[in-house]
Scaffold this active site. Structure first.
Site, PDB file in Angstrom:
ATOM      1  N   HIS A  39       0.834  -1.205   0.000  1.00 39.58           N
ATOM      2  CA  HIS A  39       0.000   0.000   0.000  1.00 39.58           C
ATOM      3  C   HIS A  39       0.869   1.256   0.000  1.00 39.58           C
ATOM      4  O   HIS A  39       0.583   2.217  -0.714  1.00 39.58           O
ATOM      5  CB  HIS A  39      -0.876   0.043   1.254  1.00 39.58           C
ATOM      6  CG  HIS A  39      -1.842  -1.091   1.407  1.00 39.58           C
ATOM      7  ND1 HIS A  39      -1.694  -2.060   2.374  1.00 39.58           N
ATOM      8  CD2 HIS A  39      -2.972  -1.414   0.730  1.00 39.58           C
ATOM      9  CE1 HIS A  39      -2.693  -2.918   2.296  1.00 39.58           C
ATOM     10  NE2 HIS A  39      -3.492  -2.567   1.296  1.00 39.58           N
ATOM     11  N   ARG A 189      -3.884 -10.186   4.249  1.00 43.31           N
ATOM     12  CA  ARG A 189      -4.312 -11.513   4.693  1.00 43.31           C
ATOM     13  C   ARG A 189      -3.141 -12.392   5.147  1.00 43.31           C
ATOM     14  O   ARG A 189      -3.363 -13.386   5.838  1.00 43.31           O
ATOM     15  CB  ARG A 189      -5.074 -12.237   3.586  1.00 43.31           C
ATOM     16  CG  ARG A 189      -6.478 -11.688   3.362  1.00 43.31           C
ATOM     17  CD  ARG A 189      -7.284 -12.622   2.482  1.00 43.31           C
ATOM     18  NE  ARG A 189      -8.712 -12.354   2.581  1.00 43.31           N
ATOM     19  CZ  ARG A 189      -9.377 -11.491   1.826  1.00 43.31           C
ATOM     20  NH1 ARG A 189      -8.730 -10.801   0.914  1.00 43.31           N
ATOM     21  NH2 ARG A 189     -10.686 -11.316   1.990  1.00 43.31           N
TER      22      ARG A 189
HETATM   23  P1  AMP Z   1      -6.475  -3.798  -0.435  1.00 39.24           P
HETATM   24  O1  AMP Z   1      -6.289  -3.017   0.826  1.00 39.24           O
HETATM   25  O2  AMP Z   1      -6.047  -5.224  -0.343  1.00 39.24           O
HETATM   26  O3  AMP Z   1      -7.857  -3.625  -1.020  1.00 39.24           O
HETATM   27  O4  AMP Z   1      -5.482  -3.168  -1.491  1.00 39.24           O
HETATM   28  C1  AMP Z   1      -5.520  -1.792  -1.778  1.00 39.24           C
HETATM   29  C2  AMP Z   1      -4.617  -1.505  -2.945  1.00 39.24           C
HETATM   30  O5  AMP Z   1      -3.284  -1.884  -2.612  1.00 39.24           O
HETATM   31  C3  AMP Z   1      -5.003  -2.289  -4.209  1.00 39.24           C
HETATM   32  O6  AMP Z   1      -4.828  -1.454  -5.339  1.00 39.24           O
HETATM   33  C4  AMP Z   1      -4.017  -3.410  -4.188  1.00 39.24           C
HETATM   34  O7  AMP Z   1      -3.736  -3.939  -5.475  1.00 39.24           O
HETATM   35  C5  AMP Z   1      -2.791  -2.724  -3.623  1.00 39.24           C
HETATM   36  N1  AMP Z   1      -1.869  -3.709  -3.074  1.00 39.24           N
HETATM   37  C6  AMP Z   1      -2.138  -4.664  -2.133  1.00 39.24           C
HETATM   38  N2  AMP Z   1      -1.046  -5.428  -1.925  1.00 39.24           N
HETATM   39  C7  AMP Z   1      -0.079  -4.958  -2.752  1.00 39.24           C
HETATM   40  C8  AMP Z   1       1.269  -5.350  -3.028  1.00 39.24           C
HETATM   41  N3  AMP Z   1       1.842  -6.365  -2.410  1.00 39.24           N
HETATM   42  N4  AMP Z   1       1.961  -4.634  -3.954  1.00 39.24           N
HETATM   43  C9  AMP Z   1       1.379  -3.592  -4.601  1.00 39.24           C
HETATM   44  N5  AMP Z   1       0.116  -3.187  -4.382  1.00 39.24           N
HETATM   45  C10 AMP Z   1      -0.608  -3.857  -3.479  1.00 39.24           C
END
Ligand code: AMP
Length: 282
Positions: A39, A189
Site C-alpha cells: 500500500h 491476509r
Molecule cells: P487492499 O487493501 O487489499 O484492497 O489493497 C488496496 C490496494 O493496494 C489495491 O490497489 C491493491 O492492489 C494494492 N496492493 C495490495 N497489496 C499490494 C502489493 N503487495 N503490492 C502492490 N500493491 C498492493
C-alpha cells in the site's frame, strides 16, 4: 504525526472543494486498511504525482463472499494513520458504512467481460462490490489520478475498463506488486498465516515465476500448468482454485504477441492467497 482522519463525506467534499479551487491535482489510493509496504508504495507514487493525496480506508462489505471473512478482516485504523503521516498524506478518508450504503441504496455497477473468469467465477458478486465502491470513491474524492496495485491484476483491469466505459475523469495508474524477500506478495491476509504456513508460502510465487519462464521458453502451456499445480498441492498449498494463463488486458484467451498473465488463487492455512506474473508469448 498521524495522517488526518476524515469520516463525514461533507468534510471530505469541503477539503476537496478548496483544493480544486486552487487548481491542485488530487490522487486517491483506495485501500481496505491493515496497511503494508505494498500500500505504501502506491501512496509514495501518488505523493510524487499529485499535489494532494487521499488514502481511503473502507472494508467494503459488498466485496466479501462470507460474513466470517468480512468479520475476520484485519482492522488497524490507528496504526494505518500513523504509517501514513510521514508520507505526507493529506487525508485518510474512513467513511462510515451507513454513509456509503445508506438505507435505500440500490445502485450496483457491473463490469462484464474482464470480471467473468477467475476471481469472478470463484467469488460471485465480489467484482460488483468492487466496481460499485470504486465508482463511489472516485465520485466522492473527485480524484484526478487513482493508484492501484498489480497485485490484484484482474481488479486493475476491471478498474481500467470501468473508468474508460463510464468516461470518468480519472487516470488509472498501475503500481508493481511489492514482494517480501522470499517472493511472497505482501497482503493484509498474510497476517493470518501460521509461522509454518508463512514458511511454505514462498512456494506460490516460485511456482508462478518458474511456470512463466518455462512457457516463455516454449514448453507446452497445459503441461507446465499441470506440473505447477501438482507442485503447489505437494507443497501443501491447496486447493488450487485456479492457475490459468490469460490475456493480460481482457483476461480472455491469451494471444501470441500480446502481453499475457499467469494468475493463481490457492489456499494455505485456511487463507486464500492470490498472485500473478507476466508472461511474454511469442
Ligand atoms: P487492499 O487493501 O487489499 O484492497 O489493497 C488496496 C490496494 O493496494 C489495491 O490497489 C491493491 O492492489 C494494492 N496492493 C495490495 N497489496 C499490494 C502489493 N503487495 N503490492 C502492490 N500493491 C498492493
Amino acid at each position: 504525526m498521524s495522517a488526518p482522519i476524515v469520516r463525514p463525506l461533507a468534510e471530505l467534499r469541503a477539503m476537496v472543494g478548496g483544493w480544486k479551487a486552487r487548481g491542485e491535482s488530487i490522487a486517491v489510493v483506495p485501500t481496505m486498511g491493515a496497511l503494508h509496504e505494498g500500500h505504501l508504495s502506491l501512496v509514495r507514487a501518488a505523493r510524487a504525482n499529485c499535489d494532494r493525496v487521499i488514502v481511503t480506508l473502507f472494508v467494503n462489505p459488498r466485496q466479501f463472499n462470507s460474513p466470517e471473512d468480512f468479520a475476520r478482516y484485519p482492522r488497524t485504523e490507528h496504526a494505518d494513520a500513523e504509517l501514513l503521516g510521514p508520507l505526507g498524506v493529506d487525508a485518510l478518508f474512513v467513511p462510515d458504512g451507513d454513509e456509503v450504503y445508506p438505507p435505500g441504496h440500490a445502485t450496483v455497477v457491473t463490469v462484464s467481460g474482464v470480471t467473468e473468469p477467475l476471481e469472478g467465477a470463484h467469488r460471485p458478486g465480489h467484482f460488483d462490490g468492487v466496481a460499485t465502491v470504486v465508482t463511489m470513491l472516485f465520485t466522492m474524492t473527485q480524484a484526478d489520478r487513482a493508484f492501484f496495485g498489480e497485485k490484484d491484476w484482474q481488479q486493475l483491469q476491471l478498474v481500467r475498463r470501468l473508468a474508460a466505459d463510464l468516461k470518468l475523469p480519472v487516470q488509472i495508474v498501475a503500481c508493481p506488486c511489492v514482494r517480501a524477500a522470499d517472493g511472497l506478495a505482501l497482503s493484509s491476509r498474510n497476517q493470518r498465516l501460521t509461522d509454518a504456513g508463512r514458511g511454505r508460502a514462498a512456494a506460490l510465487p516460485r511456482a508462478l515465476f518458474d511456470a512463466s519462464a518455462r512457457i516463455e521458453a516454449g514448453e507446452p502451456v497445459a503441461a507446465v500448468l499441470a506440473a505447477a499445480r501438482a507442485g503447489l498441492e505437494a507443497a501443501g498449498i491447496a486447493p488450487v482454485e485456479y492457475l490459468e494463463l490469460r490475456d493480460g488486458e481482457t483476461l480472455g484467451t491469451p494471444q501470441p504477441g500480446r502481453p499475457a498473465r499467469l494468475l493463481v488463487a490457492a489456499w494455505l492455512d485456511g487463507v486464500r492467497l492470490i498472485d500473478n506474473v507476466a508472461v511474454i508469448l511469442r
